[in-house]
Write a protein that holds these residues in place. Structure first.
Motif, mmCIF file in Angstrom:
data_model
loop_
_atom_site.group_PDB
_atom_site.id
_atom_site.type_symbol
_atom_site.label_atom_id
_atom_site.label_comp_id
_atom_site.label_asym_id
_atom_site.label_seq_id
_atom_site.Cartn_x
_atom_site.Cartn_y
_atom_site.Cartn_z
ATOM 1 N N ALA A 113 0.854 -1.183 0.000
ATOM 2 C CA ALA A 113 0.000 0.000 0.000
ATOM 3 C C ALA A 113 0.893 1.238 0.000
ATOM 4 O O ALA A 113 1.915 1.276 0.692
ATOM 5 N N VAL A 114 0.526 2.221 -0.774
ATOM 6 C CA VAL A 114 1.400 3.386 -0.938
ATOM 7 C C VAL A 114 0.650 4.669 -0.611
ATOM 8 O O VAL A 114 -0.575 4.733 -0.716
ATOM 9 N N PRO A 115 1.390 5.706 -0.209
ATOM 10 C CA PRO A 115 0.755 7.010 -0.028
ATOM 11 C C PRO A 115 0.270 7.542 -1.372
ATOM 12 O O PRO A 115 0.665 7.059 -2.432
ATOM 13 N N ASP A 116 -0.575 8.564 -1.315
ATOM 14 C CA ASP A 116 -1.091 9.135 -2.549
ATOM 15 C C ASP A 116 0.028 9.811 -3.329
ATOM 16 O O ASP A 116 1.115 10.079 -2.794
ATOM 17 N N LEU A 117 -0.258 10.083 -4.593
ATOM 18 C CA LEU A 117 0.755 10.634 -5.491
ATOM 19 C C LEU A 117 1.268 11.984 -4.995
ATOM 20 O O LEU A 117 2.462 12.286 -5.120
ATOM 21 N N THR A 118 0.392 12.792 -4.407
ATOM 22 C CA THR A 118 0.816 14.108 -3.923
ATOM 23 C C THR A 118 1.892 13.974 -2.850
ATOM 24 O O THR A 118 2.887 14.708 -2.855
ATOM 25 N N SER A 119 1.715 13.026 -1.952
ATOM 26 C CA SER A 119 2.712 12.807 -0.895
ATOM 27 C C SER A 119 4.025 12.312 -1.479
ATOM 28 O O SER A 119 5.107 12.728 -1.042
ATOM 29 N N ARG A 120 3.941 11.442 -2.482
ATOM 30 C CA ARG A 120 5.165 10.942 -3.105
ATOM 31 C C ARG A 120 5.881 12.062 -3.851
ATOM 32 O O ARG A 120 7.115 12.149 -3.838
ATOM 33 N N LEU A 121 5.106 12.922 -4.525
ATOM 34 C CA LEU A 121 5.706 14.065 -5.211
ATOM 35 C C LEU A 121 6.388 15.004 -4.218
ATOM 36 O O LEU A 121 7.479 15.511 -4.474
ATOM 37 N N ARG A 122 5.753 15.209 -3.085
ATOM 38 C CA ARG A 122 6.333 16.084 -2.062
ATOM 39 C C ARG A 122 7.647 15.500 -1.547
ATOM 40 O O ARG A 122 8.635 16.215 -1.373
ATOM 41 N N GLY A 123 7.666 14.190 -1.308
ATOM 42 C CA GLY A 123 8.883 13.553 -0.832
ATOM 43 C C GLY A 123 10.008 13.608 -1.852
ATOM 44 O O GLY A 123 11.172 13.864 -1.511
ATOM 45 N N SER A 124 9.665 13.388 -3.122
ATOM 46 C CA SER A 124 10.668 13.463 -4.180
ATOM 47 C C SER A 124 11.191 14.884 -4.323
ATOM 48 O O SER A 124 12.385 15.101 -4.586
ATOM 49 N N PHE A 125 10.308 15.867 -4.129
ATOM 50 C CA PHE A 125 10.728 17.269 -4.208
ATOM 51 C C PHE A 125 11.695 17.601 -3.074
ATOM 52 O O PHE A 125 12.707 18.284 -3.290
ATOM 53 N N VAL A 126 11.404 17.120 -1.876
ATOM 54 C CA VAL A 126 12.299 17.358 -0.743
ATOM 55 C C VAL A 126 13.668 16.732 -1.007
ATOM 56 O O VAL A 126 14.711 17.356 -0.770
ATOM 57 N N ALA A 127 13.667 15.506 -1.535
ATOM 58 C CA ALA A 127 14.934 14.848 -1.852
ATOM 59 C C ALA A 127 15.704 15.623 -2.922
ATOM 60 O O ALA A 127 16.918 15.810 -2.832
ATOM 61 N N GLY A 128 14.969 16.088 -3.946
ATOM 62 C CA GLY A 128 15.621 16.845 -5.016
ATOM 63 C C GLY A 128 16.209 18.152 -4.527
ATOM 64 O O GLY A 128 17.327 18.528 -4.882
ATOM 65 N N MET A 129 15.468 18.868 -3.677
ATOM 66 C CA MET A 129 15.965 20.132 -3.142
ATOM 67 C C MET A 129 17.162 19.914 -2.213
ATOM 68 O O MET A 129 18.071 20.745 -2.142
ATOM 69 N N THR A 130 17.165 18.789 -1.516
ATOM 70 C CA THR A 130 18.321 18.462 -0.678
ATOM 71 C C THR A 130 19.551 18.236 -1.540
ATOM 72 O O THR A 130 20.652 18.713 -1.220
ATOM 73 N N ALA A 131 19.367 17.512 -2.640
ATOM 74 C CA ALA A 131 20.488 17.282 -3.557
ATOM 75 C C ALA A 131 21.005 18.599 -4.123
ATOM 76 O O ALA A 131 22.216 18.816 -4.210
ATOM 77 N N VAL A 132 20.089 19.486 -4.503
ATOM 78 C CA VAL A 132 20.487 20.797 -5.035
ATOM 79 C C VAL A 132 21.246 21.594 -3.983
ATOM 80 O O VAL A 132 22.261 22.247 -4.276
ATOM 81 N N ALA A 133 20.768 21.550 -2.734
ATOM 82 C CA ALA A 133 21.429 22.290 -1.662
ATOM 83 C C ALA A 133 22.850 21.793 -1.429
ATOM 84 O O ALA A 133 23.740 22.566 -1.071
ATOM 85 N N VAL A 134 23.073 20.497 -1.656
ATOM 86 C CA VAL A 134 24.409 19.931 -1.466
ATOM 87 C C VAL A 134 25.358 20.376 -2.573
ATOM 88 O O VAL A 134 26.498 20.780 -2.322
#
Length: 203
Positions: A113-134
């Motif tokens: 069972a998975v979270p909704d797409l919006t939650s997954r998009l939010r998590g991927s965005f956080v990961a992407g912004m972390t990578a950019v910050a690094v």
């Protein structure tokens, strides 16, 4: 040497998530004694560090696909973003790998069972912004100090390659072609380091 051993341990950990103990140990041993990987160790190249980071990132991706973790979890998103950022900091061309990882993380895990797409998009965005910050401070420094986000070593190699061409073959199109060849060369070197398959294009 320590990075190489750590990378082999990371390969063992990732392989153990997919298969039994003996095949996983064989995979780690195969990486450990790979002649090209050993050559990179004694050469002091950044590829040894990249091997460790990619192995760790592979373990994270396997856990995401198996549903053991999710980018919806803040710590997981930060950890994946940090690894993606460090990969790009080590070799800029791994931005392609980081992009694929973040896109792949949006896919629902297998049989869970998975979270909704919006939650997954939010998590991927956080990961992407972390990578950019690094990676962003290093890119900004390169741009301010040298006028380009491309590493000085890569530019030097490209200019050396261009200097060996005929005078009438210079220009923006050749610059772009040479840079594309360099990027492909880096990616294929990474592939060769992981699989032993040599497909290097000399540019």
């Amino acid at each position: 040497t320590l990075l190489h051993l750590a990378a082999a341990a990371a390969v063992l950990r990732a392989a153990r998530m997919l298969t039994a103990r003996t095949p996983a140990r064989l995979a780690a041993f195969g990486y450990l004694v790979n002649p090209l990987a050993l050559y990179l160790v004694v050469s002091g190249m950044e590829s040894t560090l990249l091997g460790l980071l990619v192995a760790l990132l592979a373990g994270e991706m396997i856990q995401l696909r198996q549903g053991r973790t999710s980018l919806v979890q803040g710590r997981t998103a930060l950890r994946v973003g940090l690894l993606c950022g460090l990969c790009m900091l080590t070799r800029t061309d791994t931005i392609l790998l980081a992009g694929l990882i973040l896109l792949g993380a949006l896919a629902p895990p297998l049989g869970r069972a998975v979270p909704d797409l919006t939650s997954r998009l939010r998590g991927s965005f956080v990961a992407g912004m972390t990578a950019v910050a690094v990676v962003l401070p290093w890119l900004a420094w390169n741009l301010w100090r040298f006028g380009s986000i491309v590493q000085v070593s890569a530019q030097a190699h490209r200019l050396h390659s261009l200097s060996n061409t005929s005078g009438d073959a210079s220009g923006p199109s050749l610059d772009a072609l040479a840079m594309a060849g360099r990027v492909a060369n880096h990616l294929l070197r990474s592939l060769e380091a992981r699989t032993g398959i040599s497909l290097i294009i000399w540019v």
